[in-house]
Write a protein that holds these residues in place. Structure first.
Motif, PDB file in Angstrom:
ATOM      1  N   ASN A 150     -28.275  -9.502 -13.369  1.00 28.28           N
ATOM      2  CA  ASN A 150     -28.616  -8.977 -14.696  1.00 28.28           C
ATOM      3  C   ASN A 150     -27.442  -8.182 -15.263  1.00 28.28           C
ATOM      4  O   ASN A 150     -27.118  -8.287 -16.448  1.00 28.28           O
ATOM      5  CB  ASN A 150     -29.860  -8.092 -14.571  1.00 28.28           C
ATOM      6  CG  ASN A 150     -30.456  -7.749 -15.913  1.00 28.28           C
ATOM      7  OD1 ASN A 150     -30.204  -8.425 -16.891  1.00 28.28           O
ATOM      8  ND2 ASN A 150     -31.229  -6.677 -15.949  1.00 28.28           N
ATOM      9  N   CYS A 205     -34.950  -6.996 -19.250  1.00 33.32           N
ATOM     10  CA  CYS A 205     -34.922  -7.827 -18.046  1.00 33.32           C
ATOM     11  C   CYS A 205     -35.180  -6.963 -16.817  1.00 33.32           C
ATOM     12  O   CYS A 205     -35.929  -7.349 -15.912  1.00 33.32           O
ATOM     13  CB  CYS A 205     -33.563  -8.513 -17.904  1.00 33.32           C
ATOM     14  SG  CYS A 205     -33.356  -9.900 -19.010  1.00 33.32           S
ATOM     15  N   LEU A 212     -39.117 -13.238 -17.349  1.00 32.50           N
ATOM     16  CA  LEU A 212     -38.013 -12.617 -18.080  1.00 32.50           C
ATOM     17  C   LEU A 212     -38.228 -12.823 -19.576  1.00 32.50           C
ATOM     18  O   LEU A 212     -38.786 -13.841 -19.990  1.00 32.50           O
ATOM     19  CB  LEU A 212     -36.680 -13.242 -17.659  1.00 32.50           C
ATOM     20  CG  LEU A 212     -36.243 -12.909 -16.236  1.00 32.50           C
ATOM     21  CD1 LEU A 212     -34.889 -13.518 -15.960  1.00 32.50           C
ATOM     22  CD2 LEU A 212     -36.201 -11.418 -16.003  1.00 32.50           C
TER      23      LEU A 212
END
Lengths: 131, 102
Positions: free
Chosen positions: A32, A90, A100
């Motif tokens: 991420n 996220c 997500l």
């Protein structure tokens, strides 16, 4: 819309992320983070493009040059803001084990870049023809 | 901690992503300096130059902190403050440049 308000609240009380759900696998968080950095680079590239238009196209009329440069700079600002927002969302989704978040931002950004590119082509072609 | 390093080299990849981003920020900061001092040196231009340099140093500090933190087999996730600072530096460069171009 309530989703937006919720993530806006997260912006100002980041500690609350840690209260939710459980910490995901560190590899997911790092992935991420890399996505976030890729978006920040995109934002930096747009900002750099704005500077380049201002610096390296001196033959353009003032209005066109400044307009294009400011449009690119604004796109860079939006992209950076969206990078943080998407990263937070996220991170929260992974903590809660939800899907997500999906986003139409990539499509919008692509269209905006295509429009600016077309404008550049038109400006350059007509600039040459007029000389 | 049972393993010495991550088999997928995830921390390394993330560290390199930070380095790439620092490089992009450097290029943008150099362009900002060019915008600031392209014809003659004025007070406004010098202010823009100083602000761009300051923002660049701030980004460097954020990236350096994170790169140091990633030097572990299982690093902690990016802090919220780090993410916000990186984005704020990008936005500051854009705003600073917009003011100079205008």
């Amino acid at each position: 819309m309530s989703d937006f308000v919720q993530s806006l609240r997260l912006w100002f009380a980041p500690g609350r992320i840690k209260d939710e759900g459980e910490t995901p696998d560190y590899r997911f968080s790092l992935a991420n983070e890399r996505t976030f950095l890729a978006w920040i680079r995109t934002a930096l590239a747009l900002v750099g493009g704005g500077f380049a238009v201002d610096q390296f196209l001196p033959d353009l009329r003032w209005g066109v040059r400044v307009g294009l440069a400011l449009a690119l700079l604004a796109a860079g600002v939006l992209c950076a803001l969206r990078a943080v927002n998407h990263w937070v969302r996220c991170e929260r989704a992974m903590r809660r084990g939800e899907d997500l978040p999906v986003s139409r931002f990539p499509a919008v950004l692509s269209l905006a870049v295509a429009v600016v590119a077309l404008a550049m082509v038109v400006v350059v072609v007509f600039g040459w023809a007029g000389r | 901690m049972t393993e010495v390093r991550d088999p997928g080299l995830q921390p390394e990849r993330t560290r390199l992503a930070w380095r790439r981003t620092t490089l992009s920020c450097t290029v943008v900061a150099v362009l900002a300096v060019k915008v600031a001092v392209h014809d003659d040196i004025t007070a406004a231009g010098l202010t823009g130059l100083a602000l761009s340099a300051l923002v660049w140093v701030a980004f460097l500090a954020v990236a350096h902190r994170r790169i140091r933190a990633l030097d572990a087999a299982r690093p902690h996730p990016l802090s919220y403050r780090g993410a916000l600072l990186a984005a704020v530096c990008t936005i500051a460069l854009a705003v600073c440049g917009a003011a100079m171009i205008w």
